[in-house]
Design a protein around this motif. Structure first.
Motif, short mmCIF file in Angstrom:
data_model
loop_
_atom_site.label_atom_id
_atom_site.label_comp_id
_atom_site.label_asym_id
_atom_site.label_seq_id
_atom_site.Cartn_x
_atom_site.Cartn_y
_atom_site.Cartn_z
N LEU A 1 3.96 3.85 -6.95
CA LEU A 1 2.99 2.70 -6.75
C LEU A 1 2.49 3.15 -8.46
O LEU A 1 1.95 2.11 -8.86
N THR A 2 1.98 5.10 -8.86
CA THR A 2 0.73 4.81 -9.97
C THR A 2 2.02 4.31 -10.87
O THR A 2 1.98 4.20 -12.05
N THR B 1 1.14 -1.18 -0.05
CA THR B 1 0.07 0.19 0.11
C THR B 1 1.03 1.24 -0.25
O THR B 1 1.67 1.84 0.56
N GLY B 2 0.58 2.36 -0.31
CA GLY B 2 0.67 3.34 -0.73
C GLY B 2 1.51 3.90 0.85
O GLY B 2 2.72 4.75 0.57
N ASP B 3 0.75 4.10 2.22
CA ASP B 3 1.23 4.18 3.29
C ASP B 3 2.27 3.59 4.08
O ASP B 3 2.98 3.82 4.48
N ALA C 1 5.23 8.78 -1.75
CA ALA C 1 4.68 7.46 -2.16
C ALA C 1 3.65 6.77 -3.14
O ALA C 1 3.89 6.03 -3.88
N ALA C 2 2.28 7.42 -3.44
CA ALA C 2 1.68 7.34 -4.70
C ALA C 2 2.09 7.44 -6.05
O ALA C 2 1.44 6.69 -6.67
N ASP C 3 2.67 8.40 -5.75
CA ASP C 3 3.69 8.78 -6.98
C ASP C 3 4.04 7.33 -7.73
O ASP C 3 4.28 6.98 -9.24
N PRO D 1 3.78 10.55 1.57
CA PRO D 1 2.78 9.68 1.00
C PRO D 1 2.53 10.18 -0.03
O PRO D 1 2.02 9.14 -0.75
N ASP D 2 2.46 10.77 -0.41
CA ASP D 2 2.11 12.20 -1.90
C ASP D 2 3.43 11.22 -2.66
O ASP D 2 3.48 10.85 -3.50
N ALA E 1 5.08 4.52 1.89
CA ALA E 1 5.75 5.22 2.88
C ALA E 1 6.64 5.66 3.69
O ALA E 1 8.14 6.33 3.77
N ARG F 1 2.98 0.71 -11.17
CA ARG F 1 1.54 -0.02 -11.60
C ARG F 1 1.78 0.28 -13.46
O ARG F 1 1.03 -0.62 -14.50
#
Length: 229
Positions: A220-221, A201-203, A216-218, A213-214, A206, A224
């Protein structure tokens, strides 16, 4: 010197009375023991045992008063020992007395005097214990535990967020994540999937990478969007 003189005048009569009473009871007890087969030092030993038992019990009563020890039952053990010793002393005095009323009264005087001396000392010990626990004039102004804790200054923490982006993260946000960050994120994601059989997961990413978290989300994007090998 004045304090020593006052102490001597205060305790002197009681000490002298206790010594006289002990000597008188010692004579009566030793004579009675000698009359009933305990001769020489054995008669003295019986008298010394009873007198020291009374003295020890009296001292223990004073210590209990000073320390505020609560007794369990109508009579404490030192009081029972003192009572038994005085009863034995009184019985020995009466047994060796002249068989008359005045003979019994005069023979019982040392035991009664010793009992009076002990009661005086116990009364003073009780008075000292009460005085030492009496609240002082400044006791009401002392802060309680909650007030003492509230009075302690708590240092203020830095209001800046713990996950504020650093220079590398700022650059990654503006121009996309660097290949090194992507490779590190890919390795962590692969290890997590191999261990737990589910995507990371993103959290959690991170937390593992110590980034925001931002970012980490980037990451993961981008992961994928990569083609599956």
């Amino acid at each position: 010197m004045g304090r020593i003189r006052a102490r001597l005048l205060d305790t002197g009569p009681i000490v002298v009375l206790a010594v006289i009473a002990a000597v008188g009871s010692f004579t009566h007890i030793s004579n009675l023991a000698n009359r009933h087969g305990q001769h020489g030092w054995q008669s003295w030993a019986v008298a010394v045992c009873i007198d020291l038992m009374c003295v020890m019990a009296a001292r223990e009563l004073q210590r209990d008063k000073r320390t505020g020890r609560r007794r369990h039952g109508p009579l404490s053990w030192p009081a029972l020992v003192l009572t038994s010793g005085i009863v034995l002393t009184l019985a020995a005095n009466l047994a060796t007395a002249h068989p008359s009323v005045w003979g019994w009264i005069t023979a019982a005087t040392p035991a009664v005097a010793f009992l009076v001396a002990v009661s005086m000392l116990e009364r003073r010990a009780s008075h000292r214990s009460t005085s030492s626990h009496a609240p002082g004039p400044m006791d009401d102004e002392q802060p309680g535990p909650a007030e003492a804790v509230a009075a302690v200054e708590v240092p203020q923490l830095d209001p800046a967020p713990l996950t504020a982006p650093g220079p590398a993260e700022s650059a990654a946000v503006e121009s996309g994540p660097s290949p090194a960050l992507l490779a590190y994120a890919r390795r962590l994601a692969d290890d997590h999937h191999a261990t737990h059989q589910r995507p990371i997961t993103g959290d959690l990413l991170a937390t593992r990478m110590h980034v925001s978290p931002d970012l980490a989300a980037d990451l993961l994007t981008h992961l994928r969007k990569e083609p599956v090998a």
